[in-house]
Design an enzyme around this catalytic site. Structure first.
Site, PDB file in Angstrom:
ATOM      1  N   ASP A 172     -20.449  10.185 -22.201  1.00 14.55           N
ATOM      2  CA  ASP A 172     -19.972  11.549 -22.406  1.00 14.55           C
ATOM      3  C   ASP A 172     -20.862  12.321 -23.380  1.00 14.55           C
ATOM      4  O   ASP A 172     -21.787  11.761 -23.983  1.00 14.55           O
ATOM      5  CB  ASP A 172     -18.518  11.533 -22.909  1.00 14.55           C
ATOM      6  CG  ASP A 172     -18.311  10.594 -24.090  1.00 14.55           C
ATOM      7  OD1 ASP A 172     -19.315  10.161 -24.703  1.00 14.55           O
ATOM      8  OD2 ASP A 172     -17.163  10.285 -24.407  1.00 14.55           O
ATOM      9  N   ASN A 193      -5.852   7.882 -29.489  1.00 15.54           N
ATOM     10  CA  ASN A 193      -4.804   8.269 -28.538  1.00 15.54           C
ATOM     11  C   ASN A 193      -4.963   7.591 -27.175  1.00 15.54           C
ATOM     12  O   ASN A 193      -4.320   7.978 -26.215  1.00 15.54           O
ATOM     13  CB  ASN A 193      -4.803   9.802 -28.363  1.00 15.54           C
ATOM     14  CG  ASN A 193      -6.100  10.318 -27.741  1.00 15.54           C
ATOM     15  OD1 ASN A 193      -7.011   9.544 -27.457  1.00 15.54           O
ATOM     16  ND2 ASN A 193      -6.198  11.616 -27.522  1.00 15.54           N
ATOM     17  N   HIS A 243      -7.790   7.447 -25.349  1.00 14.10           N
ATOM     18  CA  HIS A 243      -8.776   7.997 -24.422  1.00 14.10           C
ATOM     19  C   HIS A 243      -9.964   7.040 -24.260  1.00 14.10           C
ATOM     20  O   HIS A 243     -10.277   6.270 -25.158  1.00 14.10           O
ATOM     21  CB  HIS A 243      -9.229   9.415 -24.804  1.00 14.10           C
ATOM     22  CG  HIS A 243     -10.163   9.535 -25.973  1.00 14.10           C
ATOM     23  ND1 HIS A 243      -9.956  10.419 -26.999  1.00 14.10           N
ATOM     24  CD2 HIS A 243     -11.330   8.913 -26.279  1.00 14.10           C
ATOM     25  CE1 HIS A 243     -10.949  10.336 -27.866  1.00 14.10           C
ATOM     26  NE2 HIS A 243     -11.799   9.426 -27.452  1.00 14.10           N
ATOM     27  N   GLU A 260      -8.852  12.227 -21.655  1.00 16.44           N
ATOM     28  CA  GLU A 260      -7.758  12.380 -22.603  1.00 16.44           C
ATOM     29  C   GLU A 260      -6.404  12.145 -21.927  1.00 16.44           C
ATOM     30  O   GLU A 260      -6.251  12.407 -20.728  1.00 16.44           O
ATOM     31  CB  GLU A 260      -7.773  13.812 -23.150  1.00 16.44           C
ATOM     32  CG  GLU A 260      -9.016  14.157 -23.962  1.00 16.44           C
ATOM     33  CD  GLU A 260      -8.916  13.704 -25.407  1.00 16.44           C
ATOM     34  OE1 GLU A 260      -8.393  12.610 -25.675  1.00 16.44           O
ATOM     35  OE2 GLU A 260      -9.380  14.458 -26.277  1.00 16.44           O
TER      36      GLU A 260
HETATM   37  C1  GLP Z   1     -15.134   9.682 -29.089  1.00  8.90           C
HETATM   38  C2  GLP Z   1     -15.889   9.219 -27.846  1.00  8.90           C
HETATM   39  C3  GLP Z   1     -15.334   7.966 -27.278  1.00  8.90           C
HETATM   40  C4  GLP Z   1     -15.077   6.970 -28.398  1.00  8.90           C
HETATM   41  C5  GLP Z   1     -14.011   7.505 -29.287  1.00  8.90           C
HETATM   42  C6  GLP Z   1     -13.655   6.575 -30.435  1.00  8.90           C
HETATM   43  O1  GLP Z   1     -14.221  10.688 -28.898  1.00  8.90           O
HETATM   44  N1  GLP Z   1     -15.948  10.185 -26.825  1.00  8.90           N
HETATM   45  O2  GLP Z   1     -16.212   7.448 -26.303  1.00  8.90           O
HETATM   46  O3  GLP Z   1     -14.695   5.742 -27.873  1.00  8.90           O
HETATM   47  O4  GLP Z   1     -14.395   8.736 -29.801  1.00  8.90           O
HETATM   48  O5  GLP Z   1     -14.450   6.813 -31.539  1.00  8.90           O
HETATM   49  P1  GLP Z   1     -14.546   5.898 -32.789  1.00  8.90           P
HETATM   50  O6  GLP Z   1     -15.251   4.671 -32.341  1.00  8.90           O
HETATM   51  O7  GLP Z   1     -15.349   6.670 -33.784  1.00  8.90           O
HETATM   52  O8  GLP Z   1     -13.173   5.610 -33.242  1.00  8.90           O
END
Ligand code: GLP
Length: 241
Positions: free
Chosen positions: A67, A136, A138, A143
């Site tokens: 993404d 959450n 995702h 989402e």
């Molecule tokens: C972002 C990314 C996700 C990632 C998530 C968790 O929003 N788009 O791909 O898995 O956050 O992030 P973190 O690893 O910093 O908790």
């Protein structure tokens, strides 16, 4: 589903890097799906170290990232283009021309998503997809919602994700409200999936991955319909589940 529970973040990072290295060593031209966020940073550090030590060779892989914020300049420190360069691509012998990230600078987001999806197909599909999990539930930027989307698409971020990611920006108001993301089917088509989770904040999401629910309220729960998923997490994300 395989579950690997590690003592802490460091052990989780080493265990996840080992899985990636096994994949690349057994198939040097693997198509890899990479993720951003703070969770995989330690794993990327391990991979860089092992690449310098000659234990893994990235020169033949093709990479697709999950993404990207939209719109965002490639040079923006919060872009995932910047993140991947900083954390992995500049530290390993990857062929930059074979790295792909949805283009946050694309004029036409819909066309960019269509092309991205086609590029993945043309590369033969993803061999191993790495995923983090949002608090959450995702995955990528799919989402929680009443409906999810199959293919790479432009999406709006939930307030919960904007708040969670605000720590990387000077203020929450500067977090982009949209993103380009692989869809649920893009992810599910990967031959193997490795999910990383660290810290107690991820417990609800990890629980939705491990219990028997399949719900769009926790997009990560859909992964139980995939036959080759490995969860690599630390005790804090797993304890009491
Ligand atoms: C972002 C990314 C996700 C990632 C998530 C968790 O929003 N788009 O791909 O898995 O956050 O992030 P973190 O690893 O910093 O908790």
């Amino acid at each position: 589903m395989k579950v690997v529970v590690c003592k802490n973040y460091e052990e989780m990072s080493v265990a996840a890097a080992k899985i990636i290295e096994e994949q690349i060593n057994s198939k040097p031209e693997s198509v890899m799906g990479f993720a951003t966020g703070s969770t995989p940073v330690g794993m990327y550090t391990e991979l860089a170290k092992d690449c310098s030590a000659g234990k893994v060779d990235f020169s033949k892989i093709t990479a697709f990232n999950l993404d990207e914020y939209y719109p965002i300049a490639h040079s923006d420190e919060n872009s995932y283009v910047y993140f991947m360069k900083e954390n992995l691509f500049s530290k390993v012998n990857v062929d930059y021309s074979k790295t792909n990230i949805p283009d946050g600078e694309a004029k036409d987001a819909v066309a960019e998503c269509e092309q991205y999806e086609k590029k993945i197909e043309k590369a033969g599909g993803i061999d191993l997809q790495i995923l983090g999990i949002g608090k959450n539930g995702h995955i990528g930027f799919n989402e929680p919602d009443a409906k999810l989307y199959a293919n790479t698409h432009l999406t709006s971020l939930t307030q919960s994700t904007i708040d969670a990611n605000a720590r990387f920006f000077e203020s929450a108001s500067l977090v982009p409200t949209k993103a380009l993301t692989m869809g649920m089917a893009t992810i599910m088509k990967a031959k193997k999936i490795v999910v990383l989770a660290s810290g107690k904040d991820k417990k609800a999401a990890v629980s939705a991955l491990l219990d028997d629910r399949i719900t769009t309220d926790f997009p990560v729960s859909m992964l139980k319909m995939h036959s080759d998923v490995t969860l690599v997490c630390d005790e804090a994300a797993y304890m009491d589940l």
